[in-house]
Design a protein around this motif. Structure first.
Motif, short mmCIF file in Angstrom:
data_model
loop_
_atom_site.label_atom_id
_atom_site.label_comp_id
_atom_site.label_asym_id
_atom_site.label_seq_id
_atom_site.Cartn_x
_atom_site.Cartn_y
_atom_site.Cartn_z
N PHE A 156 0.83 -1.20 0.00
CA PHE A 156 0.00 0.00 0.00
C PHE A 156 0.87 1.26 0.00
O PHE A 156 2.08 1.20 0.20
CB PHE A 156 -0.91 0.01 1.24
N PHE A 157 0.23 2.41 -0.23
CA PHE A 157 0.89 3.71 -0.09
C PHE A 157 0.97 4.05 1.40
O PHE A 157 0.07 3.73 2.17
CB PHE A 157 0.11 4.80 -0.82
N PHE A 173 6.96 12.80 -4.79
CA PHE A 173 7.18 11.91 -3.65
C PHE A 173 6.53 10.55 -3.83
O PHE A 173 6.69 9.67 -2.97
CB PHE A 173 6.70 12.56 -2.34
N PHE A 174 5.82 10.33 -4.91
CA PHE A 174 5.32 9.00 -5.23
C PHE A 174 6.12 8.37 -6.38
O PHE A 174 5.64 7.50 -7.09
CB PHE A 174 3.84 9.05 -5.60
N SER A 175 7.36 8.83 -6.54
CA SER A 175 8.21 8.33 -7.63
C SER A 175 8.78 6.96 -7.34
O SER A 175 9.20 6.25 -8.25
CB SER A 175 9.37 9.31 -7.86
N GLY A 176 8.83 6.55 -6.07
CA GLY A 176 9.49 5.31 -5.71
C GLY A 176 10.98 5.48 -5.47
O GLY A 176 11.67 4.51 -5.15
N ASN A 177 11.47 6.71 -5.61
CA ASN A 177 12.87 7.02 -5.35
C ASN A 177 12.97 7.66 -3.96
O ASN A 177 12.45 8.75 -3.74
CB ASN A 177 13.41 7.98 -6.41
N SER A 178 13.62 6.98 -3.02
CA SER A 178 13.60 7.44 -1.63
C SER A 178 14.17 8.84 -1.46
O SER A 178 13.79 9.57 -0.54
CB SER A 178 14.36 6.46 -0.73
N LYS A 179 15.07 9.26 -2.36
CA LYS A 179 15.65 10.60 -2.25
C LYS A 179 14.61 11.69 -2.46
O LYS A 179 14.79 12.82 -2.00
CB LYS A 179 16.79 10.76 -3.25
N ASP A 180 13.54 11.37 -3.17
CA ASP A 180 12.46 12.33 -3.41
C ASP A 180 11.33 12.19 -2.39
O ASP A 180 10.37 12.98 -2.42
CB ASP A 180 11.87 12.13 -4.81
N GLN A 181 11.43 11.22 -1.50
CA GLN A 181 10.29 10.88 -0.64
C GLN A 181 10.43 11.36 0.79
O GLN A 181 9.48 11.26 1.56
CB GLN A 181 10.09 9.36 -0.65
N PRO A 186 3.72 1.26 -2.99
CA PRO A 186 3.70 -0.20 -2.88
C PRO A 186 4.96 -0.83 -3.48
O PRO A 186 5.44 -0.41 -4.53
CB PRO A 186 2.45 -0.59 -3.68
N GLY A 187 5.48 -1.84 -2.78
CA GLY A 187 6.67 -2.54 -3.25
C GLY A 187 7.95 -2.12 -2.58
O GLY A 187 8.94 -2.86 -2.60
N GLN A 188 7.97 -0.93 -1.97
CA GLN A 188 9.18 -0.50 -1.27
C GLN A 188 9.28 -1.20 0.09
O GLN A 188 8.28 -1.69 0.63
CB GLN A 188 9.18 1.02 -1.08
N VAL A 189 10.50 -1.24 0.64
CA VAL A 189 10.71 -1.88 1.94
C VAL A 189 11.37 -0.88 2.89
O VAL A 189 12.09 0.02 2.46
CB VAL A 189 11.59 -3.14 1.83
N ILE A 235 -0.47 7.45 7.88
CA ILE A 235 -1.57 7.20 6.96
C ILE A 235 -1.15 6.10 5.99
O ILE A 235 -0.08 6.15 5.39
CB ILE A 235 -1.96 8.46 6.17
N HIS A 236 -2.00 5.09 5.86
CA HIS A 236 -1.86 4.06 4.84
C HIS A 236 -3.10 4.12 3.93
O HIS A 236 -4.22 4.27 4.44
CB HIS A 236 -1.83 2.65 5.45
N PHE A 237 -2.91 3.99 2.65
CA PHE A 237 -4.07 3.81 1.77
C PHE A 237 -3.70 2.89 0.62
O PHE A 237 -2.56 2.85 0.17
CB PHE A 237 -4.62 5.15 1.27
N SER A 238 -4.66 2.11 0.18
CA SER A 238 -4.42 1.11 -0.84
C SER A 238 -4.40 1.74 -2.23
O SER A 238 -4.83 2.87 -2.43
CB SER A 238 -5.51 0.03 -0.79
N GLU A 239 -3.94 0.95 -3.20
CA GLU A 239 -3.96 1.42 -4.59
C GLU A 239 -5.40 1.63 -5.06
O GLU A 239 -5.66 2.45 -5.95
CB GLU A 239 -3.25 0.40 -5.48
N ALA A 240 -6.35 0.90 -4.48
CA ALA A 240 -7.74 0.99 -4.90
C ALA A 240 -8.47 2.18 -4.29
O ALA A 240 -9.57 2.52 -4.74
CB ALA A 240 -8.48 -0.29 -4.54
N PHE A 241 -7.88 2.83 -3.29
CA PHE A 241 -8.60 3.85 -2.52
C PHE A 241 -9.08 5.00 -3.39
O PHE A 241 -10.16 5.55 -3.17
CB PHE A 241 -7.71 4.37 -1.39
N PHE A 242 -8.28 5.41 -4.39
CA PHE A 242 -8.67 6.53 -5.26
C PHE A 242 -9.19 6.08 -6.63
O PHE A 242 -9.53 6.90 -7.46
CB PHE A 242 -7.47 7.46 -5.48
#
Length: 288
Positions: free
Chosen positions: A46-47, A117-125, A78-81, A95-102
Motif C-alpha cells: 500500500f501507499f 514523492f510518489f516516484s518510488g525514489n527514496s531521495k524524493d520521498q 507499494p513494493g518498497q521496503v 496514513i496508509h491507503f491502498s492502490e484501490a482507494f482513489f
C-alpha cells in the motif's frame, strides 16, 4: 522458497485493523500496537505516509538510512521496503491507503504519479515541511483523523489530495519543470516493465522494443527526467532486489544469483561489488 522479507497489507501490518483500504492514526497510538513488527525490515502493498511532530531516531527506505527529525514527512509506494528505529519520544501521524482507494474517485487513475514523492525514489520521498506550512499540514492531518473516525471516506480522499498538493507546493524542488503527460506515461510504462521483467530482460534496447520507441529515445527520456540512463535504472532495480534477497538468511548467494539470472555466482558477486563497493556476503554481514 520463502520470501526475503514479510510484505504486509493494511490489515496485516496493524493489529486489530479491519478497513483494508485506509488507516489513519496518531503515531503514538500506532506504535503501541505495532512496535515490534514495524521495527523489522518489511515491505508494503500500500501507499504509506508519516509526518513526525516530535522525537528522533532513524529509518531505512529501500536500504537508504535517514535521520528522523520533527516536521519531517515521508512517503512510500507499494513494493518498497523499510524499517524504523525510533526513540520512545517519537510522535506524529501515520496514513496508509491502498492502490484501490482513489481508483473510482479520480477520473485520471494515474493522478498520483504527478507527485514527485510518489516516484518510488527514496531521495524524493523524505522532506522537511517548512515552518510556514506546518500549521496547515497539521490541520489537514487532524481533519483526516476526524473524517476517518466518522467513516467519511470521500472527505478523506479530498483532504488527502489537498495534503498532497500542499506538500508538493511547499516541499517541491526549486526549478522543477513541468513534464508533458506523454513523457510521464512512457517513463511510467518503462518503470513498470522493469519491475515485471528485470530478472529476464537486462538490456535497454529490449525494453525500447516493448515500448515501441528507439533505444536512443528511451535513454534520452530517462536522462532528461531522472538524470540517469535507461541502463542505470535497470541495474538499480536488480541491485535493489538483490539486497532484498540478501536479507533472507535462508538463501545462499548462489541461489540469489540464480534467481536473478546471472550466469554464475562469481559474476553476480563482481556485479554487486562494482556498484555497491562491497561483496554480497559483506552486505549481508552489515545487516546484523
Amino acid at each position: 522458497m520463502k520470501p526475503s522479507i514479510p510484505v504486509y497489507d493494511i490489515c496485516s501490518i496493524s493489529t486489530g485493523h479491519k478497513q483494508e483500504d485506509l488507516l489513519a492514526e496518531r503515531m503514538s497510538h500506532y506504535l503501541k500496537k505495532n512496535y515490534q513488527r514495524v521495527h523489522q525490515q518489511h515491505g508494503h502493498s500500500f501507499f504509506h505516509m508519516v509526518f513526525f511532530t516530535e522525537g528522533s531516531g532513524s529509518q531505512t527506505i529501500d536500504f537508504s538510512r535517514y535521520a528522523v527529525t520533527p516536521h519531517q514527512i515521508y512517503f512510500m509506494v507499494p513494493g518498497q521496503v523499510h524499517s524504523w528505529h525510533f526513540n520512545p519520544d517519537v510522535d506524529g501521524y501515520v496514513i496508509h491507503f491502498s492502490e484501490a482507494f482513489f481508483r473510482t474517485f479520480l477520473l485520471d487513475h494515474d493522478y498520483l504519479d504527478r507527485f514527485t514523492f510518489f516516484s518510488g525514489n527514496s531521495k524524493d520521498q523524505v522532506m522537511t515541511v517548512p515552518a510556514g506550512s506546518r500549521k496547515d499540514v497539521t490541520a489537514l492531518l487532524e481533519k483526516i483523523l476526524d473524517e476517518t473516525a466518522q467513516q467519511e471516506y470521500d472527505m478523506v480522499r479530498v483532504l488527502l489530495l489537498q495534503l498532497f498538493l500542499t506538500i508538493e507546493k511547499c516541499c517541491g524542488k526549486d526549478g522543477t519543470k513541468i513534464i508533458p503527460q506523454q513523457k510521464q506515461l512512457v517513463l511510467r510504462n518503462f518503470q513498470q516493465l522493469i519491475n515485471k521483467h528485470y530478472r529476464n530482460i537486462k538490456l535497454p534496447k529490449e525494453y525500447a522494443e516493448l515500448l515501441y520507441i528507439t533505444p536512443n529515445h528511451l535513454n534520452a527520456l530517462c536522462q532528461d527526467l531522472l538524470g540517469k540512463t535507461a541502463g542505470e535504472l535497470i541495474r538499480d532495480r536488480i541491485l535493489l532486489e538483490a539486497k532484498r534477497m540478501l536479507t533472507n538468511a535462508g538463501m545462499t548467494v548462489t541461489q540469489i544469483a540464480r534467481e536473478l539470472n546471472f550466469e554464475d555466482n562469481s559474476y553476480f558477486s563482481r556485479f554487486f561489488k562494482k556498484y555497491e563497493g562491497i561483496t554480497p556476503d559483506e552486505f549481508r554481514k552489515n545487516l546484523n
